[in-house]
Design an enzyme around this catalytic site. Structure first.
Site, PDB file in Angstrom:
ATOM      1  N   ARG A   1       8.098   2.230  19.454  1.00  0.00           N
ATOM      2  CA  ARG A   1       8.119   1.605  18.114  1.00  0.00           C
ATOM      3  C   ARG A   1       8.858   0.276  18.191  1.00  0.00           C
ATOM      4  O   ARG A   1       8.455  -0.720  17.598  1.00  0.00           O
ATOM      5  CB  ARG A   1       8.778   2.527  17.073  1.00  0.00           C
ATOM      6  CG  ARG A   1       8.997   1.811  15.735  1.00  0.00           C
ATOM      7  CD  ARG A   1       9.294   2.713  14.545  1.00  0.00           C
ATOM      8  NE  ARG A   1      10.122   3.843  14.862  1.00  0.00           N
ATOM      9  CZ  ARG A   1      11.436   3.784  15.180  1.00  0.00           C
ATOM     10  NH1 ARG A   1      12.070   2.626  15.197  1.00  0.00           N
ATOM     11  NH2 ARG A   1      12.100   4.868  15.466  1.00  0.00           N
TER      12      ARG A   1
ATOM     13  N   TYR B   1      -6.870 -10.808  -1.560  1.00  0.00           N
ATOM     14  CA  TYR B   1      -7.460  -9.527  -1.172  1.00  0.00           C
ATOM     15  C   TYR B   1      -6.987  -8.399  -2.109  1.00  0.00           C
ATOM     16  O   TYR B   1      -5.790  -8.333  -2.435  1.00  0.00           O
ATOM     17  CB  TYR B   1      -7.049  -9.235   0.275  1.00  0.00           C
ATOM     18  CG  TYR B   1      -7.551  -7.928   0.805  1.00  0.00           C
ATOM     19  CD1 TYR B   1      -8.898  -7.744   1.087  1.00  0.00           C
ATOM     20  CD2 TYR B   1      -6.669  -6.860   1.003  1.00  0.00           C
ATOM     21  CE1 TYR B   1      -9.349  -6.536   1.571  1.00  0.00           C
ATOM     22  CE2 TYR B   1      -7.126  -5.652   1.492  1.00  0.00           C
ATOM     23  CZ  TYR B   1      -8.468  -5.496   1.769  1.00  0.00           C
ATOM     24  OH  TYR B   1      -8.926  -4.301   2.240  1.00  0.00           O
TER      25      TYR B   1
ATOM     26  N   LYS C   1     -10.564  -7.352  11.254  1.00  0.00           N
ATOM     27  CA  LYS C   1     -11.743  -8.180  11.024  1.00  0.00           C
ATOM     28  C   LYS C   1     -12.085  -8.974  12.298  1.00  0.00           C
ATOM     29  O   LYS C   1     -12.398  -8.389  13.298  1.00  0.00           O
ATOM     30  CB  LYS C   1     -11.515  -9.073   9.801  1.00  0.00           C
ATOM     31  CG  LYS C   1     -10.865  -8.335   8.600  1.00  0.00           C
ATOM     32  CD  LYS C   1     -11.742  -7.274   7.980  1.00  0.00           C
ATOM     33  CE  LYS C   1     -11.005  -6.370   6.997  1.00  0.00           C
ATOM     34  NZ  LYS C   1     -10.231  -7.021   5.959  1.00  0.00           N
TER      35      LYS C   1
HETATM   36  C1  LIG Z   1      -9.096  -6.576   5.085  1.00  0.00           C
HETATM   37  C2  LIG Z   1      -8.134  -7.610   4.611  1.00  0.00           C
HETATM   38  C3  LIG Z   1      -6.771  -7.321   4.453  1.00  0.00           C
HETATM   39  C4  LIG Z   1      -6.205  -5.942   4.664  1.00  0.00           C
HETATM   40  O1  LIG Z   1      -6.241  -5.564   5.982  1.00  0.00           O
HETATM   41  P1  LIG Z   1      -6.406  -4.041   6.498  1.00  0.00           P
HETATM   42  O2  LIG Z   1      -6.515  -4.212   7.962  1.00  0.00           O
HETATM   43  O3  LIG Z   1      -7.637  -3.499   5.840  1.00  0.00           O
HETATM   44  O4  LIG Z   1      -5.190  -3.300   6.059  1.00  0.00           O
HETATM   45  C5  LIG Z   1      -5.931  -8.351   4.078  1.00  0.00           C
HETATM   46  N1  LIG Z   1      -6.401  -9.590   3.838  1.00  0.00           N
HETATM   47  C6  LIG Z   1      -7.701  -9.896   3.953  1.00  0.00           C
HETATM   48  C7  LIG Z   1      -8.157 -11.283   3.676  1.00  0.00           C
HETATM   49  C8  LIG Z   1      -8.620  -8.919   4.345  1.00  0.00           C
HETATM   50  O5  LIG Z   1      -9.924  -9.235   4.447  1.00  0.00           O
END
Ligand SMILES: *Cc1c(COP(=O)(O)O)cnc(C)c1O
Length: 382
Positions: free
Chosen positions: A47, A99, A196
């Site tokens: 961690r 978001y 992403k």
């Molecule tokens: C998906 C997303 C998040 C959140 O991320 P997670 O990995 O789903 O927790 C934050 N900001 C943006 C712009 C996103 O597209």
């Protein structure tokens, strides 16, 4: 220093294996042996630090031109960790269409723990300046918003923030360091949902925070280790592997998105196309001056003659799913899917109508993607 594409592939070698393995080892261990009870060891518990995670963190810090980076178990864990550097009583200006999960986190959690927030369209510099209060500590936004692709001028916001002694925090998920490096434009903290584009294959959930200074890095490290939402070594390795192909994926995806935006721009099937890569997009000039490309997400307001639900249902290559940044193309209806939590009046007020379709474009052949769109439009015509 080597150039960007080389840095995507190589990172900073760990130099800690003698097998000759080309890839950095994946250290799936929770704990590390001490040579003796008095040793001051580099690694003690995963961690607090893990070499596989650190490889990824150093690489992303380098790609974003930051001093340090910290990998979390999700984008939201990264955002949570970042916002814990503020104290009760502090006020933060946030982009008005951040978001949805960020919105839920600040209003459903941080607002109850003493932080206050004002939502502002960060494209409007005067509105941002007006929102600054004596206790304001930061401006938080996404350079390209979701799903309407509003573009904020990072340089101008960062200059304003500096003038008022505020931190500039940018969620760089949509652009990635390949298309924009907000720290070089004046931001102090950059964060990502690595779920992403950095990961890039819809096979993991991850987040990363990068700080411009070591001092801010120490605060984020406290949150990473103290709250404990760390990224696992196996997922750190998958994100690292995704990053190797970031530039080639984004080049293809951007080109595909541009072609699809141009198709809708010239088609009777759409009334508005939200994509900063179109020369007549209201935010084109800002995007052109501060990014190396326009990304692979666009949204399209379909004409009243098209049944939007039927359109997304009829798409075959574009899978009907939330999320973005993967090798395969995805489509969704923000009104009923990603943004359904917003009250109807708020959805309509910002332009998230039942006719709005968001496309996250992947690596497929553009002729196939356009063919898929055309066949679905034909079937969805009322
Ligand atoms: C998906 C997303 C998040 C959140 O991320 P997670 O990995 O789903 O927790 C934050 N900001 C943006 C712009 C996103 O597209």
């Amino acid at each position: 220093m080597t150039k960007f594409n080389t840095r995507l592939v190589h990172g900073t070698p760990l130099n800690d294996n003698n097998t000759g393995a080309i890839n950095p080892p994946v250290y799936t261990t929770s704990t590390f042996e001490f040579p003796n009870a008095e040793s001051d060891v580099r690694w003690d518990y995963s961690r607090s630090g893990n070499p596989t995670r650190e490889f990824l963190e150093k690489q992303v810090a380098d790609l974003e031109e930051g001093a340090a980076a910290f990998a979390f178990s999700s984008g939201l864990a990264a955002i949570h960790g970042t916002l814990t550097i503020f104290a009760p009583g502090d006020h933060i200006i946030v982009g008005d269409t951040v978001y949805g999960g960020t919105w839920r986190l600040i209003n459903g959690y941080f607002a109850k723990h003493g932080l206050s927030f004002t939502a502002v369209d960060t494209r409007d510099l005067a509105a941002v300046e007006t929102a600054i209060q004596p206790n304001t500590k930061a401006i938080y936004f996404e350079t390209f918003t979701n799903p309407l692709l509003h573009v904020t001028d990072v340089r101008k916001i960062a200059a304003l923030a500096k003038k008022h002694d505020l931190l500039t925090i940018v969620d760089n998920t949509f652009l990635t360091p390949y298309l924009q490096q907000p720290l070089t434009l004046g931001a102090d903290i950059v964060l990502h949902s690595a779920t992403k584009y950095l990961g890039g294959h819809s096979d993991l959930v991850a987040g990363i925070v990068v700080t411009k200074t070591a001092e801010l890095g120490a605060q984020i490290y406290f949150a990473q280790n103290g709250l404990g939402g760390v990224l696992s070594p196996r997922d750190a390795e998958l994100v690292r592997r995704g990053i190797e192909t970031l530039a080639v994926r984004m080049d293809r995806e951007d080109a595909n998105a541009q072609a699809i935006a141009e198709f809708f721009h010239d088609s009777e099937a759409a009334t508005v196309v939200h994509y900063p890569g179109l020369p007549d997009d209201p935010d084109h000039a800002v995007a052109a001056s501060e990014t190396n490309g326009y990304g692979a997400v666009l949204s399209v307001e379909l004409a009243p003659t098209i049944d939007a639900s039927r359109f997304v249902d009829e798409l075959k290559l574009f899978r009907l799913a939330v999320s973005l940044g993967s090798v395969s193309s995805l489509a969704e209806l923000p009104y009923t899917m990603t943004h359904a939590e917003l009250p109807v009046a708020d959805r309509l007020a910002v332009g998230i109508t039942p006719q709005l379709v968001r496309l996250a474009v992947g690596l497929e052949d553009i002729d196939d993607l356009l063919g898929d769109i055309k066949q679905a439009l034909a079937k969805a015509e009322k």
